[in-house]
Design a protein around this motif. Structure first.
Motif, PDB file in Angstrom:
ATOM      1  N   ALA A  26      -9.018  23.237 132.435  1.00  0.00           N
ATOM      2  CA  ALA A  26      -9.816  22.709 133.541  1.00  0.00           C
ATOM      3  C   ALA A  26      -8.898  22.302 134.693  1.00  0.00           C
ATOM      4  O   ALA A  26      -9.198  22.551 135.863  1.00  0.00           O
ATOM      5  CB  ALA A  26     -10.635  21.512 133.081  1.00  0.00           C
ATOM      6  N   HIS A  38     -12.169  27.721 129.018  1.00  0.00           N
ATOM      7  CA  HIS A  38     -12.498  26.301 129.174  1.00  0.00           C
ATOM      8  C   HIS A  38     -13.917  26.050 128.656  1.00  0.00           C
ATOM      9  O   HIS A  38     -14.152  25.114 127.888  1.00  0.00           O
ATOM     10  CB  HIS A  38     -12.377  25.885 130.640  1.00  0.00           C
ATOM     11  N   VAL A  82     -22.685  23.435 138.232  1.00  0.00           N
ATOM     12  CA  VAL A  82     -21.478  22.949 137.564  1.00  0.00           C
ATOM     13  C   VAL A  82     -21.507  21.420 137.499  1.00  0.00           C
ATOM     14  O   VAL A  82     -21.259  20.815 136.450  1.00  0.00           O
ATOM     15  CB  VAL A  82     -20.220  23.439 138.301  1.00  0.00           C
ATOM     16  N   HIS A 105     -21.894  19.120 133.996  1.00  0.00           N
ATOM     17  CA  HIS A 105     -20.826  18.176 133.629  1.00  0.00           C
ATOM     18  C   HIS A 105     -21.362  16.742 133.579  1.00  0.00           C
ATOM     19  O   HIS A 105     -20.865  15.940 132.800  1.00  0.00           O
ATOM     20  CB  HIS A 105     -19.636  18.307 134.575  1.00  0.00           C
ATOM     21  N   TYR A 106     -22.372  16.432 134.381  1.00  0.00           N
ATOM     22  CA  TYR A 106     -22.971  15.091 134.259  1.00  0.00           C
ATOM     23  C   TYR A 106     -23.615  14.911 132.893  1.00  0.00           C
ATOM     24  O   TYR A 106     -23.538  13.836 132.326  1.00  0.00           O
ATOM     25  CB  TYR A 106     -24.000  14.835 135.372  1.00  0.00           C
ATOM     26  N   VAL A 139     -20.275  15.732 130.061  1.00  0.00           N
ATOM     27  CA  VAL A 139     -19.133  14.818 130.066  1.00  0.00           C
ATOM     28  C   VAL A 139     -19.629  13.377 130.121  1.00  0.00           C
ATOM     29  O   VAL A 139     -19.385  12.585 129.211  1.00  0.00           O
ATOM     30  CB  VAL A 139     -18.183  15.131 131.241  1.00  0.00           C
ATOM     31  N   PHE A 193     -14.445  10.393 136.999  1.00  0.00           N
ATOM     32  CA  PHE A 193     -15.481  11.384 136.714  1.00  0.00           C
ATOM     33  C   PHE A 193     -16.343  11.616 137.955  1.00  0.00           C
ATOM     34  O   PHE A 193     -16.616  12.748 138.346  1.00  0.00           O
ATOM     35  CB  PHE A 193     -16.364  10.930 135.547  1.00  0.00           C
ATOM     36  N   PHE A 233     -16.807  15.046 140.076  1.00  0.00           N
ATOM     37  CA  PHE A 233     -18.013  15.852 139.969  1.00  0.00           C
ATOM     38  C   PHE A 233     -19.079  15.555 141.007  1.00  0.00           C
ATOM     39  O   PHE A 233     -19.885  16.419 141.309  1.00  0.00           O
ATOM     40  CB  PHE A 233     -18.588  15.768 138.555  1.00  0.00           C
ATOM     41  N   ALA A 272     -10.427  15.183 139.164  1.00  0.00           N
ATOM     42  CA  ALA A 272     -10.260  15.846 137.868  1.00  0.00           C
ATOM     43  C   ALA A 272      -8.923  15.467 137.238  1.00  0.00           C
ATOM     44  O   ALA A 272      -8.851  15.195 136.032  1.00  0.00           O
ATOM     45  CB  ALA A 272     -10.360  17.361 138.037  1.00  0.00           C
TER      46      ALA A 272
END
Lengths: 376, 71, 533
Positions: free
Chosen positions: C57, C84, C393, C397-398, C401, C440, C444, C477
């Protein structure tokens, strides 16, 4: 596979980006919402998005307002004693039913827009769009001409050897041209793998599927140039096949279409004509640059372990027939696709070019008639 | 399938466990074969719908039958 | 929920002669059939893969720091995005969830071990070979698979040997998941302590029971799909090749028939963990236990009829688009019920905010944002703009992650005292939470803007108007990646016994069975089943 250079131009951009020197330029690098819509559909999409974001925001603030109130009031350190309730049918029914009702208010306008989005009936004109690895082609079916549309940004800009232009990666040699206030139906397909044709300002995105034709439509209301990109992963140059549509007045479109037709007629080659080696190599170099260089590289050296070199390869220096067969039919299970869509002349030229470029010196020239024979 | 006491009756628990596992394994195999076979049976939408429907029935059955017998 | 008996049988450890023959050292881990050992191995495997996927990533974010190509070539970039995705989904998140299940389900239902102890060992040891296949595929001619983790043909058909290795890896990981699921379902159905009815089980067991059913239903479908890819590649079939009478879109239907339930496979165990943590730290029973169970089942069932919302742009008939749009929007209802239940559990509790609770609250807050963007994406006309952009994306990711991963971190801090017998370092855990939360969002949140403004996903280079947010996202990131070393430090510290000694019940509000056994949990627990009132 790793490359290092963080070039000076880049370091400079980094600094200027941080300092936000020119407000206008800095703003342009910081887009955060939909591109300004120029079709009814794109406008509805944007309104719908705003509407739903407001609803979500209100719910979000309400729900987490309650949570944070609870976090501050109902904490042990504040001396709060835990209540022991653990169900309440009425409350549970209410918070099941209310979200459902809110959803109905979202579904209604969404349904209206999607019905309009999908209604491709009674278009004023039709253009066939084909995705290739890695370019687009546009065929004006009624007018009877067509052309390829390649990325125009020079490699030097991508590799940071030159400063990047205003439309970096979003510029093509031959844009699609359409008249304003005209319902244009696009028939979308692909030649090799999946692609997706997307112009954000028009609100249209449609996957291009090899072997199948799908359609969509738009009616642009404003003269201008609109830019989009391929939106479905299609291999290594996926980021480098932009879409540019120029919306022009109806008069300008008629003039442009007439000029295109003339050009097509002039370019039509006499199929029986014999070409000299020099002519073939000159034309072949252009065909190579547009179709082959992405993988095999302009140097003919390929990319180790991914794309074979042509310089000195067995195919490019071996029998002519095998060479033509690979170009015509591709090589199964590899990225080498069939290039049968190119004209006989182009194929003869590009094969001749690769057999005589770099270290290859077969001295052989193929004629369009050879390709025609091989196609059978 | 009541909760069992492993100590007293290990063999019976083992047999019950194996039976449950076999049922689950069969489902997995049927789905694996089914999704490929669906393509050969013509309409893959039909195939997928049948498989999807089977999942529902199975879920309802497997959970329902355990709910009925609380101890 | 169960309330706790007086069973101390667990402590009767060491009196059984079978303990004498345990291999030691490496062989202990290779041959172990103990659910706790296997759970530990799953969690370490998952963390290792989390690091490997994380490095990938960061390679992606390094390339995207600025427009232009600086760090890698486009084809290597595509290999990074593909691996990834595969590694994080199949190597990091799913094994972490199975690790929690192995460790905690027997302890939560009062069973001595998993139903099939030797199969349990086997399902773990399948994973490292699969991981090796994926990682070494970077070094074969042609490089690793680069068609995206969704493996859409015909691009997959073009690829080199790396794709075959990826397909085999997916087969192996699928087999491992199916075996793990069979084990979990059998354990939960047949091995609960006397008196523990299904509706008295801790919610973590319920969400895992339903997850395991989902896995059994859809992993074979994925295996079937990649098998068809394999035969298309090498054995001349044309399932997905239009020239041979196939249909490339068919693959997408099959893949997402697996892929959407997969989304819930990833999130349901996280829901379970959060449902254990919140009541404990609110010192109040979970609100609406029954409706939580029904909502979980409802989400699982709906997950089978919404798959095509991942493919609104393939050009489905309008009736299909409408059906999948409505069905997808419906998922908001049971998901909302769960969020409201958690809030009601907190309401008028006596809350404290140790690290597990912080992660649970962070989960609630950020997962809900992911839920809202999911709702936006479900609206088909908007999805026509946002499909395959960075908005998507950001959305996933919310939920993956800030959703699953945050809940897992919460679970790790929650159960570390039980696993190691040592309290974790609260200060490090709090720093870990806050840095993760902040970085985070820095990473994102701007990706929503990029997607709205029109940046497609999976591109190594981008136009100038996307430059600033990409730079912000890359900085976030790297911050997020570095923050994760803190959790490693906290865990290692506990394992080394560096910290306060943990009592059997370190959390005042804990009322499930695992808190009745000593900390660290003895090698064998509940050999005589506890009695649940």
């Amino acid at each position: 596979m790793v490359r290092f250079p963080l070039r000076r131009a880049h370091a400079a951009r980094l600094l200027s980006g941080a300092a936000a020197l020119a407000p206008a330029a800095a703003l342009a690098a910081r887009e955060w919402n939909f591109q300004p819509p120029v079709t009814e559909i794109a406008r509805q999409q944007m309104d719908l998005h705003n509407y739903i974001m407001w609803i979500c925001l209100v719910i979000f603030v309400g729900v987490f307002g309650v949570m944070f109130y609870s976090i501050f009031k109902h904490r042990k350190s504040a001396g709060h004693q835990a209540a022991q309730f653990h169900e309440n049918t009425l409350v549970e029914v209410v918070w099941t039913v209310i979200p459902f009702l809110i959803l109905l208010f979202m579904a209604y306008p969404a349904t209206r827009t999607i019905l309009a989005y999908k209604d491709t009936s009674s278009p004023d004109m039709t253009v066939k769009v084909t995705g290739y690895q890695w370019k687009w082609s546009y065929d004006y079916l009624q007018e009877g001409f067509g052309f390829y549309s390649n990325l125009k940004t020079p490699l030097a800009q991508i590799e940071n050897r030159e400063p990047k232009g205003e439309h970096y990666l979003l510029e093509v040699d031959n844009p699609m041209v359409v008249p304003v206030d005209t319902k244009v139906r696009v028939l979308i397909t692909a030649n090799d793998v999946l692609h997706a044709w997307w112009v954000p300002a028009f609100g249209i995105k449609q996957d291009a599927i090899p072997g199948f034709v799908r359609d969509g439509w738009f009616r642009a209301e404003k003269i201008g140039t609109y830019r989009g990109q391929c939106a479905e992963l299609c291999g290594k140059e996926h980021g480098y096949m932009p879409i540019v549509v120029e919306v022009v007045s109806k008069d300008d479109f008629a003039k442009w279409a007439a000029a295109q037709k003339q050009k097509t007629a002039a370019a039509a080659d006499d199929p029986g004509r014999d070409w000299s080696l020099k002519e073939l190599v000159a034309r072949g170099e252009q065909v190579y640059a547009a179709n082959c260089a992405a993988c095999h590289q302009a140097t003919g050296k390929g990319v180790p372990n991914a794309f074979p070199a042509l310089d000195g390869s067995k195919v490019a220096t071996g029998p002519k027939g095998d060479h033509v067969a690979i170009v015509l039919h591709g090589k199964p299970n590899t990225a080498m696709a069939s290039f049968a869509q190119l004209s006989d002349t182009d194929l003869a030229a590009v094969v001749t070019y690769t057999r005589n470029a770099w270290g290859n010196a077969t001295g052989e020239a193929l004629q369009p008639s050879d390709i025609r024979a091989a196609r059978k | 399938m009541q909760p069992q006491h492993a100590r007293n009756d290990a063999a019976r628990l083992r047999a019950t466990n194996v039976r449950t596992a076999l049922v689950l394994l069969t489902i997995a195999l049927v789905f694996f074969g089914g999704v490929i076979a669906a393509r050969f049976m013509g309409g893959w939408t039909t195939g997928i719908s049948v498989v999807g429907f089977a999942v529902f029935v199975f879920l309802a059955f497997a959970i329902g039958r355990n709910l009925r017998s609380p101890k | 929920m169960s309330s706790i008996p007086h069973d101390r049988a667990a402590a009767g450890h060491g009196t059984h002669d079978d303990h004498a023959h345990h291999p030691t050292g490496l062989m202990r881990w290779v041959t172990t059939t103990n659910h706790k050992d296997i759970g530990t191995m799953y969690l370490w495997f998952s963390f290792t893969m989390f690091m490997v996927g994380g490095v990938m990533a960061l390679t992606i974010r390094a390339e995207l720091f600025q427009p232009g190509l600086q760090v890698v070539h486009p084809e290597f970039f595509n290999q990074m995005t593909t691996l990834h995705g595969l590694i994080m989904v199949f190597g990091a998140i799913m094994p972490a969830a199975v690790g929690f299940a192995n460790w905690m389900i027997p302890l939560l239902i009062g069973a001595p071990d998993m139903a099939f102890a030797r199969m349990n060992n086997w399902s773990f040891w399948l994973l490292p070979p699969a991981a090796i296949l994926l990682v070494t595929s970077l070094f074969v001619p042609g490089g690793a698979a680069s068609a995206g983790w969704t493996l859409y043909p015909p691009l997959t058909i073009q690829q080199g040997m790396g794709m075959d290795l990826a397909i085999f890896a997916v087969h192996i990981m699928g087999a491992s998941s199916i075996m793990g699921s069979i084990n979990i379902i059998t354990t939960i159905l047949n091995m609960r302590a006397p008196g523990m009815t299904l509706m008295k089980m801790p919610l973590f067991c319920w969400t895992w029971l339903i997850t395991a059913y989902l896995l059994i239903a859809v992993m074979p479908v994925l295996a079937g799909a990649v098998t068809m890819l394999l035969t298309d590649r090498h054995f001349g079939t044309s399932f997905f090749n239009a020239a041979g009478g196939g249909d490339p879109v068919l693959f997408q239907h099959i893949f997402w028939f697996f892929g959407h339930p997969e989304v819930y496979i990833i999130i349901l165990p996280a829901f379970g963990i959060v449902s254990q943590i919140i009541p404990t730290f609110a010192r109040k029973p979970l609100f609406g236990y029954a409706s939580m169970v029904y909502a979980t089942a409802g989400i699982a069932i709906l997950s089978f009829i919404v798959w095509a919302h991942h493919m609104f742009t393939v050009g489905m008939p309008v009736a299909g688009v409408l059906f999948f749009m409505y069905a997808t929007m419906l998922i908001a209802v049971p998901t909302g019920v769960k969020i409201f239940n958690w809030l009601a559990t907190m309401w008028r509790g006596a809350m404290t905010f140790e690290a597990p609770m912080m992660f649970a609250v962070g989960f609630l807050f950020l997962f809900t944002m992911g839920g809202f963007t999911g709702l936006v994406l479900a609206i088909a006309p908007i999805d026509m703009q946002l499909h395959d952009t960075y908005y998507v994306v950001a959305h996933f990711h919310y939920v993956m992650v800030a959703g699953s991963l945050f809940a897992f971190f919460g679970g790790v801090y929650y159960w570390l005292p039980k696993w190691t017998g040592t309290m974790y370092d609260e200060r490090i855990a709090q720093i870990h939470f806050w840095t993760s939360l902040v970085f985070f969002n820095v990473a994102f949140f701007p990706q929503h803007f990029l997607g709205l403004a029109g940046m497609p996903r999976r591109i190594p280079d981008y136009a100038q108007q996307f430059a600033d947010w990409n730079m912000v996202s890359s900085i976030g990131a790297f911050g997020f990646g570095l923050s994760q070393l803190l959790v490693l430090y906290a865990v290692v510290k506990c394992i080394r016994g560096d910290g306060a000694k943990a009592p059997a019940k370190p959390w005042e509000g804990g009322d499930t069975l695992e808190w009745t056994v000593p900390s660290p949990a003895p090698y064998h627990t509940f050999e005589t089943p506890p009695v649940v009132r």
